[in-house]
Structures are given as C-alpha cells and as structure tokens.
Scaffold this motif. Structure first.
Motif, PDB file in Angstrom:
ATOM      1  N   CYS A 184       0.872  -1.241   0.053  1.00 21.07           N
ATOM      2  CA  CYS A 184      -0.128  -0.219   0.147  1.00 21.07           C
ATOM      3  C   CYS A 184       0.850   1.026   0.095  1.00 21.07           C
ATOM      4  CB  CYS A 184      -1.039  -0.048   1.126  1.00 21.07           C
ATOM      5  SG  CYS A 184      -2.078  -1.414   1.194  1.00 21.07           S
ATOM      6  N   SER A 185       1.915   1.483   0.791  1.00 18.61           N
ATOM      7  CA  SER A 185       2.827   2.391   0.931  1.00 18.61           C
ATOM      8  C   SER A 185       3.450   2.827  -0.545  1.00 18.61           C
ATOM      9  CB  SER A 185       3.746   2.195   1.843  1.00 18.61           C
ATOM     10  OG  SER A 185       4.918   2.880   1.976  1.00 18.61           O
ATOM     11  N   ASN A 186       3.937   1.609  -1.065  1.00 20.12           N
ATOM     12  CA  ASN A 186       4.538   1.571  -2.574  1.00 20.12           C
ATOM     13  C   ASN A 186       3.618   2.168  -3.563  1.00 20.12           C
ATOM     14  OD1 ASN A 186       7.261   1.241  -2.582  1.00 20.12           O
ATOM     15  ND2 ASN A 186       6.725  -0.435  -1.339  1.00 20.12           N
ATOM     16  N   MET A 187       2.444   1.719  -3.390  1.00 21.33           N
ATOM     17  CA  MET A 187       1.055   1.989  -4.365  1.00 21.33           C
ATOM     18  C   MET A 187       0.795   3.561  -4.218  1.00 21.33           C
ATOM     19  SD  MET A 187       0.469  -0.196  -6.292  1.00 21.33           S
ATOM     20  CE  MET A 187      -1.318   0.431  -7.077  1.00 21.33           C
ATOM     21  N   LEU A 188       0.956   4.136  -2.949  1.00 18.03           N
ATOM     22  CA  LEU A 188       0.622   5.456  -2.769  1.00 18.03           C
ATOM     23  C   LEU A 188       1.981   6.323  -3.276  1.00 18.03           C
ATOM     24  CD1 LEU A 188      -0.753   5.332   0.818  1.00 18.03           C
ATOM     25  CD2 LEU A 188      -1.917   5.984  -1.006  1.00 18.03           C
ATOM     26  N   LYS A 189       3.100   5.754  -3.307  1.00 15.84           N
ATOM     27  CA  LYS A 189       4.338   6.609  -3.582  1.00 15.84           C
ATOM     28  C   LYS A 189       4.271   6.662  -5.074  1.00 15.84           C
ATOM     29  CE  LYS A 189       7.561   5.314  -0.020  1.00 15.84           C
ATOM     30  NZ  LYS A 189       8.756   4.663   0.291  1.00 15.84           N
ATOM     31  N   THR A 190       3.725   5.559  -5.669  1.00 18.27           N
ATOM     32  CA  THR A 190       3.846   5.419  -7.401  1.00 18.27           C
ATOM     33  C   THR A 190       2.597   6.460  -7.764  1.00 18.27           C
ATOM     34  OG1 THR A 190       3.988   2.955  -7.188  1.00 18.27           O
ATOM     35  CG2 THR A 190       2.953   3.674  -9.098  1.00 18.27           C
ATOM     36  N   GLU A 191       1.569   6.541  -6.994  1.00 18.63           N
ATOM     37  CA  GLU A 191       0.548   7.562  -7.558  1.00 18.63           C
ATOM     38  C   GLU A 191       1.136   8.840  -7.384  1.00 18.63           C
ATOM     39  OE1 GLU A 191      -2.598   8.569  -9.211  1.00 18.63           O
ATOM     40  OE2 GLU A 191      -2.220   6.505  -9.077  1.00 18.63           O
ATOM     41  N   LYS A 192       1.802   9.257  -6.441  1.00 23.27           N
ATOM     42  CA  LYS A 192       2.439  10.525  -5.808  1.00 23.27           C
ATOM     43  C   LYS A 192       3.394  10.836  -6.910  1.00 23.27           C
ATOM     44  CE  LYS A 192       5.666  12.536  -2.867  1.00 23.27           C
ATOM     45  NZ  LYS A 192       6.539  12.157  -1.678  1.00 23.27           N
ATOM     46  N   TYR A 193       4.169   9.936  -7.370  1.00 21.43           N
ATOM     47  CA  TYR A 193       5.244  10.191  -8.503  1.00 21.43           C
ATOM     48  C   TYR A 193       4.693  10.452  -9.974  1.00 21.43           C
ATOM     49  CZ  TYR A 193       8.734   9.485  -4.810  1.00 21.43           C
ATOM     50  OH  TYR A 193       9.501   9.853  -3.617  1.00 21.43           O
ATOM     51  N   LYS A 194       3.669   9.464 -10.033  1.00 18.99           N
ATOM     52  CA  LYS A 194       3.080   9.802 -11.291  1.00 18.99           C
ATOM     53  C   LYS A 194       2.286  11.106 -11.640  1.00 18.99           C
ATOM     54  CE  LYS A 194      -0.944   7.642 -13.969  1.00 18.99           C
ATOM     55  NZ  LYS A 194      -2.133   6.959 -13.604  1.00 18.99           N
ATOM     56  N   LYS A 195       1.730  11.651 -10.636  1.00 20.22           N
ATOM     57  CA  LYS A 195       1.328  12.999 -10.415  1.00 20.22           C
ATOM     58  C   LYS A 195       2.289  14.041 -10.713  1.00 20.22           C
ATOM     59  CE  LYS A 195      -3.053  11.945  -8.164  1.00 20.22           C
ATOM     60  NZ  LYS A 195      -3.797  12.248  -6.807  1.00 20.22           N
ATOM     61  N   LYS A 196       3.539  13.922  -9.945  1.00 16.12           N
ATOM     62  CA  LYS A 196       4.478  14.583 -10.183  1.00 16.12           C
ATOM     63  C   LYS A 196       4.963  14.627 -11.614  1.00 16.12           C
ATOM     64  CE  LYS A 196       6.309  15.450  -5.586  1.00 16.12           C
ATOM     65  NZ  LYS A 196       7.516  15.746  -4.870  1.00 16.12           N
ATOM     66  N   PHE A 197       4.996  13.490 -12.377  1.00 17.93           N
ATOM     67  CA  PHE A 197       5.727  13.308 -13.428  1.00 17.93           C
ATOM     68  C   PHE A 197       4.679  13.886 -14.557  1.00 17.93           C
ATOM     69  CE2 PHE A 197       5.595  10.852 -17.659  1.00 17.93           C
ATOM     70  CZ  PHE A 197       6.637  10.988 -18.035  1.00 17.93           C
ATOM     71  N   GLU A 198       3.570  13.695 -14.525  1.00 14.03           N
ATOM     72  CA  GLU A 198       2.474  14.244 -15.340  1.00 14.03           C
ATOM     73  C   GLU A 198       2.639  15.809 -15.159  1.00 14.03           C
ATOM     74  OE1 GLU A 198      -1.146  12.417 -14.127  1.00 14.03           O
ATOM     75  OE2 GLU A 198      -0.612  10.664 -15.133  1.00 14.03           O
ATOM     76  N   LYS A 199       2.642  16.337 -14.001  1.00 13.79           N
ATOM     77  CA  LYS A 199       2.953  17.604 -13.732  1.00 13.79           C
ATOM     78  C   LYS A 199       4.174  18.330 -14.557  1.00 13.79           C
ATOM     79  CE  LYS A 199       3.691  21.110 -10.183  1.00 13.79           C
ATOM     80  NZ  LYS A 199       3.768  21.296  -8.674  1.00 13.79           N
ATOM     81  N   TYR A 200       5.211  17.875 -14.330  1.00 12.76           N
ATOM     82  CA  TYR A 200       6.442  18.314 -14.800  1.00 12.76           C
ATOM     83  C   TYR A 200       6.432  18.058 -16.494  1.00 12.76           C
ATOM     84  CZ  TYR A 200       7.584  19.566 -10.086  1.00 12.76           C
ATOM     85  OH  TYR A 200       7.840  20.070  -9.043  1.00 12.76           O
ATOM     86  N   PHE A 201       5.916  16.961 -16.746  1.00 12.14           N
ATOM     87  CA  PHE A 201       5.990  16.552 -18.164  1.00 12.14           C
ATOM     88  C   PHE A 201       4.996  17.818 -18.944  1.00 12.14           C
ATOM     89  CE2 PHE A 201       4.252  14.519 -21.961  1.00 12.14           C
ATOM     90  CZ  PHE A 201       5.415  14.211 -22.584  1.00 12.14           C
ATOM     91  N   GLN A 202       4.153  18.173 -18.353  1.00 17.92           N
ATOM     92  CA  GLN A 202       3.439  19.076 -18.923  1.00 17.92           C
ATOM     93  C   GLN A 202       4.145  20.462 -18.982  1.00 17.92           C
ATOM     94  OE1 GLN A 202       0.572  18.873 -20.404  1.00 17.92           O
ATOM     95  NE2 GLN A 202       0.501  21.315 -20.982  1.00 17.92           N
ATOM     96  N   TYR A 203       4.831  20.628 -17.773  1.00 18.68           N
ATOM     97  CA  TYR A 203       5.633  21.949 -18.051  1.00 18.68           C
ATOM     98  C   TYR A 203       6.708  21.953 -19.070  1.00 18.68           C
ATOM     99  CZ  TYR A 203       3.892  23.284 -13.304  1.00 18.68           C
ATOM    100  OH  TYR A 203       2.989  23.863 -12.527  1.00 18.68           O
ATOM    101  N   LYS A 204       7.304  20.676 -19.301  1.00 15.31           N
ATOM    102  CA  LYS A 204       8.318  20.406 -20.121  1.00 15.31           C
ATOM    103  C   LYS A 204       7.918  20.680 -21.665  1.00 15.31           C
ATOM    104  CE  LYS A 204      10.891  16.508 -22.413  1.00 15.31           C
ATOM    105  NZ  LYS A 204      10.051  16.205 -23.374  1.00 15.31           N
ATOM    106  N   LEU A 205       6.471  20.054 -21.729  1.00 15.23           N
ATOM    107  CA  LEU A 205       5.730  20.229 -23.251  1.00 15.23           C
ATOM    108  C   LEU A 205       5.803  21.878 -23.483  1.00 15.23           C
ATOM    109  CD1 LEU A 205       3.192  17.277 -23.322  1.00 15.23           C
ATOM    110  CD2 LEU A 205       5.365  17.658 -24.657  1.00 15.23           C
TER     111      LEU A 205
END
Length: 83
Positions: free
Chosen positions: A37-58
C-alpha cells in the motif's frame, strides 16, 4: 483496524475475504500488505508529479519552438542573410 483501500483492487478481488482475515491475524501478511500500500501511494504521487512536470516540459518546448520561429522571421524580415 481495517484493511487499507489500496488492497481493494481487481487483482485481489477473488481473494478479498481471505485477504481481510489474513490482514487482521497474520503480522507477516499485514507487513507485506502495508508495504504494498505504501508503494502504491508513492507510485501515484510520483505519477502525478511526472505528469505535472511533463506538462511543464511540453509547454517550455512549445514556447521555445515559437520563439525560434520569431527569431528566424525577425532575421529574415530585417535582411540578415544566412552566413
């Protein structure tokens, strides 16, 4: 003590009743589940960060391309030849 919501997923759906019992009575199983569960929550957190920064990169890449075009247009309009 209740079963974490991250365990209520399709992969475990066939075993949900057993999972609930084991989670409450078996400390080793509970530890594995809590780590999962802890790792699933971390995965979701990093996925959201990745999406946010990917949008900034674009956005930055698109702006850079637009500015490249403006620079070329400016040079051409002002009579600067390629050298």
């Amino acid at each position: 003590m209740s079963v974490p919501k991250e365990l209520y997923n399709l992969k475990f759906s066939e075993y949900l009743e057993s999972l609930k019992v084991l989670y409450l009575v078996d400390d080793n199983f509970k530890t594995i589940c809590d780590d999962y569960c802890s790792n699933m929550l971390k995965t979701e957190k990093y996925k959201k960060k990745f999406e946010k920064y990917f949008q900034y990169k674009l956005e930055a890449e698109n702006l850079a391309k637009e500015l490249e075009e403006e620079i070329l247009i400016y040079l051409i309009r002002n009579g600067w030849d390629k050298k």
